[in-house]
Write a protein that holds these residues in place. Structure first.
Motif, PDB file in Angstrom:
ATOM      1  N   ASN A  13       0.796  -1.241   0.000  1.00  0.00           N
ATOM      2  CA  ASN A  13       0.000   0.000   0.000  1.00  0.00           C
ATOM      3  C   ASN A  13       0.823   1.284   0.000  1.00  0.00           C
ATOM      4  O   ASN A  13       0.441   2.255   0.627  1.00  0.00           O
ATOM      5  N   LEU A 366     -13.480  -5.923  -7.427  1.00  0.00           N
ATOM      6  CA  LEU A 366     -12.576  -6.338  -6.361  1.00  0.00           C
ATOM      7  C   LEU A 366     -11.365  -5.414  -6.265  1.00  0.00           C
ATOM      8  O   LEU A 366     -10.969  -4.998  -5.181  1.00  0.00           O
ATOM      9  N   SER A 367     -10.776  -5.075  -7.428  1.00  0.00           N
ATOM     10  CA  SER A 367      -9.617  -4.185  -7.405  1.00  0.00           C
ATOM     11  C   SER A 367     -10.014  -2.849  -6.822  1.00  0.00           C
ATOM     12  O   SER A 367      -9.259  -2.239  -6.075  1.00  0.00           O
ATOM     13  N   GLU A 370     -10.363  -3.240  -3.097  1.00  0.00           N
ATOM     14  CA  GLU A 370      -9.067  -3.450  -2.469  1.00  0.00           C
ATOM     15  C   GLU A 370      -8.238  -2.168  -2.475  1.00  0.00           C
ATOM     16  O   GLU A 370      -7.710  -1.755  -1.453  1.00  0.00           O
ATOM     17  N   ASP A 371      -8.169  -1.536  -3.641  1.00  0.00           N
ATOM     18  CA  ASP A 371      -7.324  -0.352  -3.765  1.00  0.00           C
ATOM     19  C   ASP A 371      -7.830   0.829  -2.950  1.00  0.00           C
ATOM     20  O   ASP A 371      -7.042   1.639  -2.484  1.00  0.00           O
ATOM     21  N   LEU A 375     -11.593  -3.252   1.443  1.00  0.00           N
ATOM     22  CA  LEU A 375     -11.473  -4.694   1.640  1.00  0.00           C
ATOM     23  C   LEU A 375     -10.895  -5.035   3.017  1.00  0.00           C
ATOM     24  O   LEU A 375     -11.365  -5.937   3.699  1.00  0.00           O
ATOM     25  N   LYS A 395     -10.785 -12.001   5.142  1.00  0.00           N
ATOM     26  CA  LYS A 395     -10.917 -11.672   3.728  1.00  0.00           C
ATOM     27  C   LYS A 395     -11.546 -12.796   2.911  1.00  0.00           C
ATOM     28  O   LYS A 395     -11.852 -12.608   1.740  1.00  0.00           O
ATOM     29  N   ALA A 413     -10.694 -14.574  -6.726  1.00  0.00           N
ATOM     30  CA  ALA A 413     -10.794 -13.525  -5.717  1.00  0.00           C
ATOM     31  C   ALA A 413     -10.019 -13.866  -4.450  1.00  0.00           C
ATOM     32  O   ALA A 413      -9.768 -12.997  -3.628  1.00  0.00           O
ATOM     33  N   ARG A 415      -7.053 -14.328  -4.174  1.00  0.00           N
ATOM     34  CA  ARG A 415      -5.699 -13.774  -4.211  1.00  0.00           C
ATOM     35  C   ARG A 415      -5.523 -12.557  -3.298  1.00  0.00           C
ATOM     36  O   ARG A 415      -4.407 -12.157  -3.024  1.00  0.00           O
ATOM     37  N   THR A 416      -6.635 -11.983  -2.810  1.00  0.00           N
ATOM     38  CA  THR A 416      -6.503 -10.848  -1.896  1.00  0.00           C
ATOM     39  C   THR A 416      -5.941 -11.276  -0.548  1.00  0.00           C
ATOM     40  O   THR A 416      -5.542 -10.443   0.238  1.00  0.00           O
ATOM     41  N   GLU A 418      -3.116 -12.750   1.845  1.00  0.00           N
ATOM     42  CA  GLU A 418      -1.670 -12.763   1.686  1.00  0.00           C
ATOM     43  C   GLU A 418      -1.061 -14.141   1.887  1.00  0.00           C
ATOM     44  O   GLU A 418      -0.102 -14.499   1.238  1.00  0.00           O
ATOM     45  N   ARG A 423      -5.356 -18.838   1.482  1.00  0.00           N
ATOM     46  CA  ARG A 423      -5.844 -18.774   0.124  1.00  0.00           C
ATOM     47  C   ARG A 423      -6.315 -20.156  -0.329  1.00  0.00           C
ATOM     48  O   ARG A 423      -7.416 -20.323  -0.841  1.00  0.00           O
TER      49      ARG A 423
END
Lengths: 672, 76
Positions: A13, A366-367, A370-371, A375, A395, A413, A415-416, A418, A423
């Motif tokens: 970030n 989603l992006s 997240e961005d 999220l 998440k 999805a 992949r958000t 870590e 995952r």
């Protein structure tokens, strides 16, 4: 032309990826680090006389052996022939950001600091004396604004200058007299073995005191190993006696003491932070009462965008390819070739392309979430539920919800999250969320047997899926994923307006990845089913005499204890591997009906099933192997055949066990 | 009684006394890196709607932690 390899390093970030996108635009290649599941993004461009290769390293807080991401990053700095490392730093969070910087200084990396988000820092009344800071650190600091593409030119010029005259950035690092003395002793021993000198000896000494497993392993290969390790133990014990802290803590303290010194000298900030806009937004979005309703509304909107807008596009693509397939087939005289073109090629390509709209829309949403920073808040809000219930990360909520729409975007999805274990566990549970492709099955069977309780039956199916997911999660957590529970430490980044360019590049990368990797598996499966249906040549397509029919007849007895041991049911289940909605159509065609003839199929089903076996069949359809597309996308995301194979096993076993119990307990209770 | 980060009420600011070894080793290492070292000030901002995790501000950034782990961090 001179070639330059530049690594981008930094905390998560901080706008690292924005810098990367600004520099490379669409000239990127997203792959994996060799042998790792961690994504590696590389990009190319030229500037003046230089040809750049930029590697976007994973966002890290440290360079320990803590996670694969950190190991990948430090290996890059240690081993690769990078010319310059650009450390992107968030000016508003400089204190925490410098911790990574300091560790790269330990490595003596030829580094430049790119100070980003200065406007944020100034708004919070943090003023950084850049010249002084740069002098104290001993390497250049360039002020940039990644989003507005400002300062990038100066950054590039500095990179080019510094590539020609590399700096040893470890020179200005100071860890206090006491620690330095012991590090010196250790370094002296380490320096006796030339094989250990591919990295600065001070770094090895620090890592040994930090009990870094990888460095310890490496040192153990050395002839000096026993002497070094004895000294490490001695120093650790000594430090523990003086500071009453483990050597790891002493080192973390020393790094922060160095940083605190830098901050005190070169940063001017208010004693008490004034509440930021982020705090005010947070007061609403993570509010004790409103947080959950707001989350649900956002999820509803996302679901609507992805599936309500995406589904008609899917149907359109499907219809177009079906039609083109027919047209193409009608112009081919050879019936087998025509069949291949229609049912293999066009169905297969169409089947792949139908997923594109929902994948595209999902990543857009989603992006964005997240961005912009939401999220992390959603995960914060819901972590307790996910954690206590299934042992999953907060998440994991979003993939699970998407799973009710379609498993393919849901898997992507994950992949958000870590940590790999989080995952993968989430991926293993997604197939149990009843996706929309199962709806036609429920529709036909409830219409045939439970017309008055259609709503209830639908509900029962969804709940059954969730229940089985909970059981499977508990079992996996106790066995395969034992001790793999990733702790929950998450930064709540400041809210910001995401860059559209970044979102679009990211979404495009994902869509491209899907077409390249998952698509081949889907296409192959379609062709295999076509081959099985048409051979031996001359039999009716997919009939009992075809290979598919023979396989169906052979495996049918396995399904007998579940209540549906007919070859038609078995063939339908095999066909359902391509896509679950194919189950209903296959039952129809095998019964001599048109695959769209809903009424006909309903009455056919009524004749060949009992209410109990119908229920049992519905449950099996829900639980068994998700479609090939989901398996393909899991292979793509995990970069390993292991997980799709495991998922096939898990879903087959749980489907068989649960359905067996349903049918046999139902029979005992007299529902047969 | 020893006060830990788990007991801190939202709105309070505390100082780290010791990070005990009772929790996850890797996580402890990770948190040390994020600045959870002796003498650092932590401002607890909020508890999640369901009562866990806790959101706190440390060295200028906002981090959330589960209570299970916060329990290992002794504060005054």
């Amino acid at each position: 032309m001179t070639k330059l390899i530049v690594g981008l390093a930094g905390n998560p970030n901080v706008g690292k990826t924005t810098v990367f996108n600004q520099l490379t635009g669409m000239h990127q290649h997203v792959g994996n680090w060799p042998g790792k599941t961690v994504e590696k993004a590389e990009g190319y461009f030229s500037h003046g006389d230089y040809e750049y290769q930029i590697v976007d390293l994973p966002g890290n807080y440290a360079l320990s052996a803590h996670s694969i991401e950190e190991i990948v990053s430090r290996d890059f700095i240690v081993d690769d022939d990078s010319d310059v490392i650009v450390n992107v730093v968030d000016a508003a969070n400089i204190e925490r950001n410098l911790y990574l910087t300091v560790q790269m200084m330990e490595l003596g990396a030829n580094m430049i600091l790119a100070l980003n988000m200065n406007d944020f820092a100034k708004r919070r009344e943090h003023y950084i004396n850049i010249d002084l800071m740069s002098e104290l650190l001993g390497f250049p600091i360039i002020e940039i604004n990644a989003k507005k593409n400002e300062g990038i030119e100066e950054l590039l010029n500095t990179i080019e200058k510094q590539a020609a005259n590399p700096l040893n950035t470890s020179e200005k690092l100071a860890y206090g007299a006491e620690l330095k003395e012991h590090l010196d002793e250790l370094q002296e021993l380490i320096e006796k073995d030339n094989d250990l000198l591919d990295v600065p000896s001070v770094w090895t000494a620090i890592k040994l005191l930090e009990k870094d497993s990888i460095v310890i392993q490496k040192v153990q290969q050395s002839p000096m190993s026993s002497k070094i390790m004895v000294e490490v133990d001695k120093v650790s014990k000594h430090l523990n006696d003086i500071y009453n802290e483990s050597s790891e803590e002493v080192i973390a303290n020393a790094r922060y003491a160095f940083i605190d010194g830098l901050i005190a000298e070169a940063v001017d900030k208010p004693e008490v932070e004034k509440p930021s806009i982020s705090d005010r937004i947070d007061n609403v979005l993570t509010h004790r009462v409103f947080a959950i309703p707001i989350f649900l509304v956002i999820m509803w909107v996302m679901f609507q965008i992805v599936f309500t807008i995406g589904s008609p596009m899917q149907e359109f693509i499907d219809a177009v390819f079906t039609q083109w397939g027919q047209i193409a087939a009608s112009s081919i005289p050879n019936p087998y070739l025509a069949s291949f073109v229609q049912k293999g090629l066009f169905c297969g390509v169409g089947g792949v392309l139908t997923f594109l709209p929902i994948i595209f829309l999902m990543f857009l949403c989603l992006s964005f979430l997240e961005d912009c920073g939401y999220l992390a808040r959603a995960a914060f809000t819901l972590d307790l539920v996910m954690h206590k219930l299934v042992g999953l990360h907060g998440k994991a909520f979003i993939p699970m919800i998407l799973g009710f729409g379609c498993g393919v975007p849901a898997v992507m999805a994950t992949r958000t999250m870590e940590h790999e274990s989080d995952r993968i566990l989430a991926m293993m549970l997604i197939p149990f969320m009843s996706c929309t492709a199962r709806l036609p099955i429920y529709a036909i069977f409830t219409a045939a047997f439970f017309p008055d309780h259609a709503g209830t039956m639908l509900m029962v199916m969804y709940l059954l899926g969730i229940l089985v997911a909970l059981i499977v999660a508990t079992l996996l957590k106790r066995t395969m994923f034992k001790g793999m529970s990733a702790p929950f430490v998450m930064e709540l980044p400041t809210y910001k307006l995401p860059s559209m360019k970044g979102i679009l590049i990211h979404t495009w990368e994902k869509v491209k990845g899907f077409i390249k990797k998952a698509a081949t598996i889907i296409l192959a499966a379609v062709v295999i089913i076509w081959v099985l249906s048409i051979f031996p040549l001359g039999v009716a397509y997919g009939s009992q005499q075809s290979l598919l029919g023979m396989i169906g007849s052979a495996v049918a007895p396995i399904f007998a204890p579940l209540g549906f041991g007919t070859w038609q049911a078995a063939v339908a289940i095999i066909a359902g591997l391509l896509a679950k909605e194919a189950i209903v159509g296959t039952l129809g065609t095998l019964g001599g009906l048109d695959e769209d003839d809903e009424e006909g199929i309903t009455s056919l089903v009524r004749e060949t099933f009992t209410p109990l076996s119908a229920f049992s069949f519905m449950a099996f359809s829900l639980l068994y192997v998700p479609c090939i597309a989901v398996l393909g996308v899991i292979k793509q995301e995990t970069n390993s055949i292991k997980w799709p194979v495991l998922m096939t096993a898990i879903t087959l076993i749980s489907a068989y066990v649960v359905t067996f119990l349903i049918f046999n307990i139902g029979t005992l209770l007299g529902f047969g | 009684m020893v006060k830990t980060l788990k007991d801190v009420k939202p709105g309070e600011t505390v100082t780290i006394v010791k990070y005990h070894h009772s929790g996850d080793v890797e996580l402890r290492r990770h948190l040390l890196g994020m600045g959870f070292v002796k003498g650092t000030k932590i401002h607890v901002k909020k508890v999640a709607p369901f009562g866990d995790p806790i959101e706190m501000s440390i060295r200028g950034c906002d981090i959330c932690l589960r209570k299970d782990e916060a329990e290992n961090i002794e504060v005054i």
